[in-house]
Design a protein around this motif. Structure first.
Motif, short mmCIF file in Angstrom:
data_model
loop_
_atom_site.label_atom_id
_atom_site.label_comp_id
_atom_site.label_asym_id
_atom_site.label_seq_id
_atom_site.Cartn_x
_atom_site.Cartn_y
_atom_site.Cartn_z
N ILE A 85 0.84 -1.20 0.00
CA ILE A 85 0.00 0.00 0.00
C ILE A 85 0.88 1.25 0.00
O ILE A 85 0.62 2.22 -0.73
N GLY A 86 1.95 1.26 0.80
CA GLY A 86 2.84 2.42 0.85
C GLY A 86 3.53 2.69 -0.48
O GLY A 86 3.60 3.84 -0.93
N VAL A 87 4.02 1.63 -1.12
CA VAL A 87 4.72 1.80 -2.40
C VAL A 87 3.75 2.30 -3.48
O VAL A 87 4.07 3.20 -4.27
N MET A 88 2.55 1.74 -3.51
CA MET A 88 1.58 2.18 -4.52
C MET A 88 1.10 3.61 -4.26
O MET A 88 0.79 4.35 -5.21
N CYS A 89 1.02 4.01 -3.01
CA CYS A 89 0.69 5.41 -2.72
C CYS A 89 1.80 6.34 -3.22
O CYS A 89 1.53 7.45 -3.72
N PHE A 90 3.04 5.90 -3.13
CA PHE A 90 4.15 6.68 -3.68
C PHE A 90 4.03 6.80 -5.20
O PHE A 90 4.26 7.87 -5.78
N ILE A 91 3.63 5.71 -5.87
CA ILE A 91 3.43 5.75 -7.32
C ILE A 91 2.30 6.71 -7.67
O ILE A 91 2.40 7.50 -8.62
N LEU A 92 1.21 6.65 -6.92
CA LEU A 92 0.10 7.55 -7.18
C LEU A 92 0.48 9.01 -6.92
O LEU A 92 -0.03 9.92 -7.58
N LEU A 93 1.38 9.24 -5.96
CA LEU A 93 1.88 10.61 -5.74
C LEU A 93 2.60 11.13 -6.97
O LEU A 93 2.43 12.30 -7.36
N ILE A 94 3.40 10.30 -7.60
CA ILE A 94 4.10 10.70 -8.83
C ILE A 94 3.08 11.01 -9.93
O ILE A 94 3.23 12.00 -10.67
N VAL A 95 2.04 10.19 -10.03
CA VAL A 95 1.02 10.42 -11.05
C VAL A 95 0.30 11.75 -10.79
O VAL A 95 0.06 12.53 -11.73
N LEU A 96 -0.03 12.02 -9.54
CA LEU A 96 -0.70 13.28 -9.20
C LEU A 96 0.20 14.48 -9.48
O LEU A 96 -0.27 15.52 -9.94
N LEU A 97 1.49 14.35 -9.22
CA LEU A 97 2.42 15.43 -9.54
C LEU A 97 2.47 15.68 -11.05
O LEU A 97 2.55 16.84 -11.50
N ALA A 98 2.44 14.59 -11.82
CA ALA A 98 2.45 14.76 -13.28
C ALA A 98 1.19 15.49 -13.75
O ALA A 98 1.26 16.42 -14.57
N PHE A 99 0.03 15.10 -13.23
CA PHE A 99 -1.22 15.78 -13.60
C PHE A 99 -1.20 17.24 -13.16
O PHE A 99 -1.65 18.13 -13.90
N SER A 100 -0.66 17.50 -11.96
CA SER A 100 -0.59 18.88 -11.49
C SER A 100 0.34 19.71 -12.36
O SER A 100 0.06 20.87 -12.65
N GLY A 101 1.47 19.12 -12.77
CA GLY A 101 2.39 19.84 -13.65
C GLY A 101 1.77 20.16 -14.99
O GLY A 101 2.02 21.22 -15.58
N ILE A 102 0.92 19.24 -15.50
CA ILE A 102 0.25 19.50 -16.78
C ILE A 102 -0.78 20.61 -16.62
O ILE A 102 -0.86 21.53 -17.44
N ILE A 103 -1.58 20.53 -15.57
CA ILE A 103 -2.65 21.51 -15.39
C ILE A 103 -2.09 22.90 -15.11
O ILE A 103 -2.54 23.90 -15.67
N CYS A 104 -1.10 22.95 -14.21
CA CYS A 104 -0.52 24.24 -13.82
C CYS A 104 0.58 24.72 -14.75
O CYS A 104 1.09 25.83 -14.56
N SER A 105 0.99 23.89 -15.72
CA SER A 105 2.11 24.24 -16.61
C SER A 105 3.34 24.64 -15.80
O SER A 105 3.99 25.65 -16.06
N SER A 106 3.65 23.79 -14.79
CA SER A 106 4.74 24.10 -13.87
C SER A 106 5.96 23.25 -14.19
O SER A 106 5.92 22.02 -14.03
N PRO A 107 7.05 23.86 -14.66
CA PRO A 107 8.27 23.08 -14.90
C PRO A 107 8.83 22.47 -13.62
O PRO A 107 9.41 21.39 -13.66
N CYS A 108 8.66 23.15 -12.48
CA CYS A 108 9.19 22.62 -11.22
C CYS A 108 8.51 21.31 -10.85
O CYS A 108 9.16 20.35 -10.42
N MET A 109 7.18 21.25 -10.99
CA MET A 109 6.46 20.02 -10.69
C MET A 109 6.87 18.90 -11.63
O MET A 109 7.00 17.73 -11.21
N LEU A 110 7.08 19.23 -12.88
CA LEU A 110 7.48 18.20 -13.84
C LEU A 110 8.90 17.71 -13.58
O LEU A 110 9.20 16.53 -13.76
N LYS A 111 9.78 18.61 -13.13
CA LYS A 111 11.13 18.17 -12.75
C LYS A 111 11.08 17.23 -11.56
O LYS A 111 11.77 16.20 -11.52
N LEU A 112 10.24 17.58 -10.56
CA LEU A 112 10.09 16.70 -9.40
C LEU A 112 9.48 15.37 -9.82
O LEU A 112 9.86 14.31 -9.31
N THR A 113 8.54 15.41 -10.76
CA THR A 113 7.94 14.17 -11.27
C THR A 113 8.99 13.28 -11.92
O THR A 113 9.04 12.06 -11.68
#
Length: 520
Positions: free
Chosen positions: A226-254
């Protein structure tokens, strides 16, 4: 006695398919897929997980090289950026698709985790039933042994009653005493046979400890997954946030976290592939492995009796038959002794024989119940098959689904990393060059910053005529000594007119300049 040779459990198609996969050792020689605890088998079993680790390492190396090359790649010029940004299409779509597929792989792992947890609960429940059967059988046999011991003491008391009772014939007294002593000896023999059964049951391993350890490690597995998959979902959410916000910083963290996601996916795929391969080999022929593994002659008859129901005799059958024979003899003697006590009106003898009859009948019914319900072949073999159903059914299926989900996460994390890098680079260049469009002489006034609305309306209403693009002249290479050439706006204006030969144009300095061709 040799017995058994067929399986009472039939593996699934998944187990058979994985079992038929070829195996190779470190010398690339083919090895057997029959499960056994040897180094040769271990080398063959880890051949496929090793392939998964190598593929994961290749993807990780390619992604790191890609990021390194992109870090040292020169930035595009203003005109190159301006030309590329005119191309249609959405650059964020591949990134969105990769993130969505990663989330789907994580969801598959979540679903498979529930399937594995259901199989573990099934094993735990079956172990509880096995332990309850062992404990109930052992307790029942001990109670029977204790009842026979009490019956032996009561028969000794009955012999004393005959000695002190007033009987018409001394020879009759001796016959009654001899019959009582015989019944007591038979009760002692029956107790000895039941003690043999109890000793055999005491040697059975306490399976409740297995259940305790199983639940302990399953708790670690469940929480870790459960912990590992939550980490994977965090990466997915960061990717979606970077797309929506057009944030290079979020995409770099992703992209940075996607490197760890790729490693996790590769390691998880290799680990669950190893579990699937080994589990399938074991579940293909479990009875054969257990029969060959148990070499202790004190346990082997019991193991064979449980594994091959109906084909092997019960290891307790001889003791049961002898105990029943002795109990029957005691019951027969007690019937005669009770009749004599009633005929001669001896109250103490009547009370003792009546009590002994009830006790012996209870012992007989208890012993029949134990062998008919508790340690019956059908009951024990059904528990064994329930254990295999949970292990080789739900757990193997859940492990295979987890393997598929982990492989999907690792693969699409690789594409997520590449797409995130490409998209954040594009966003950075857009932000950087949009600031230059305000004063850039390479763009017409209508396309400079502040006039973007008019630019979009003009592009949609009147598309630019296709022509050979003007030669680019960077601001760094431009010299202050040379007069600037005509602007992009002037060239666009000239291209919209039909060339009619030579004509005169004014230079930026106000002097006339002759332009021979408008297409130059």
């Amino acid at each position: 006695m040799s017995c058994g040779g067929y399986e009472t459990f039939f593996p699934s198609s998944l187990v058979r398919t994985v079992h038929d996969l070829p195996r190779f050792n470190r010398h690339l020689e083919s090895t057997s897929s029959s499960f056994n605890i040897t180094l040769a088998y271990a080398e063959g079993a880890v051949s496929w997980p090793a392939v998964a680790i190598v593929l994961g390492g290749v993807l990780l190396l390619v992604s790191l090289l890609y990021l390194t090359c992109c870090a040292f790649r020169s930035a595009p010029t203003l005109q190159q950026w301006y030309t590329k940004r005119k191309k249609p299409g959405c650059g964020c779509f591949p990134l969105f698709l990769a993130a969505l597929l990663c989330g789907g792989g994580a969801g598959l792992v979540f679903y498979a985790n529930q399937d594995v947890d259901s199989g573990i609960n099934g094993i735990s429940s079956t172990i509880m039933d096995i332990n309850s059967t062992i404990v109930d059988t052992e307790t029942g046999v001990v109670n029977i042994s204790r009842s026979l011991q009490n019956a032996s003491g009561d028969l000794s008391n009955l012999a004393e009653v005959w000695r002190t009772a007033s009987l018409p014939d001394p020879s009759l007294r001796q016959q009654l005493i001899d019959a009582t002593v015989t019944a007591r000896d038979q009760a002692d023999n029956a107790k000895f046979q039941t003690d043999s059964i109890a000793i055999t049951l005491e040697g059975v391993y306490d399976v409740s400890t297995i259940r305790t350890q199983l639940n302990k490690y399953d708790d670690y597995r469940f929480k870790g997954t459960i912990g590992v998959m939550c980490f994977i979902l965090l990466i997915v959410l960061l990717a979606f946030s970077g797309i929506i916000c057009s944030s290079p910083c979020m995409l770099k963290l992703t992209a940075f976290l996607a490197i760890f996601g790729l490693v996790i996916g590769s390691v998880a795929s290799a680990a669950f592939l190893a579990i699937t391969v080994v589990g399938s080999d074991l579940c293909f022929s479990p009875s054969k492995f257990i029969r060959d593994y148990v070499n202790d002659e004190s346990y082997a008859p019991t193991v064979r009796y449980v594994l091959y129901c109906g084909d092997c005799p019960s290891p307790y059958q001889d003791d049961y038959d002898q105990a029943q024979l002795y109990i029957y003899s005691v019951s027969t003697e007690l019937a005669e002794l009770n009749a004599a006590a009633v005929n001669f009106s001896i109250p103490d003898a009547v009370a003792l024989t009546s009590q002994l009859n009830r006790s012996v009948n209870s012992v007989k019914s208890s012993l029949d119940s134990i062998f008919r319900e508790e340690i019956n072949c059908t009951h024990l073999n059904s528990l064994y098959n329930d254990l295999l159903t949970s292990t080789c059914g739900r757990i193997i299926d859940g492990t295979a689904l987890t393997l598929a989900g982990g492989a999907a996460v690792g693969l699409f994390m690789f594409f997520l990393l590449l797409c995130a890098q490409r998209h954040w680079t594009r966003l950075i260049f857009n932000d950087s060059y949009e600031d230059d469009t305000e004063t850039s002489q390479l763009l017409p006034p209508s396309e400079r910053r502040g006039n973007s609305a008019s630019l979009r309306s003009r592009e949609t209403a009147e598309p630019r005529p296709r022509s050979r693009p003007p030669p680019y002249r960077s601001q760094v290479a431009a010299s202050q000594e040379e007069p600037p050439i005509e602007t992009l706006h002037q060239r666009t204006h000239l291209q919209t007119e039909k060339p009619t030969g030579s004509h005169v144009d004014m230079s930026p300095a106000g002097e006339p300049r002759k332009v021979k061709e408008a297409w130059m």
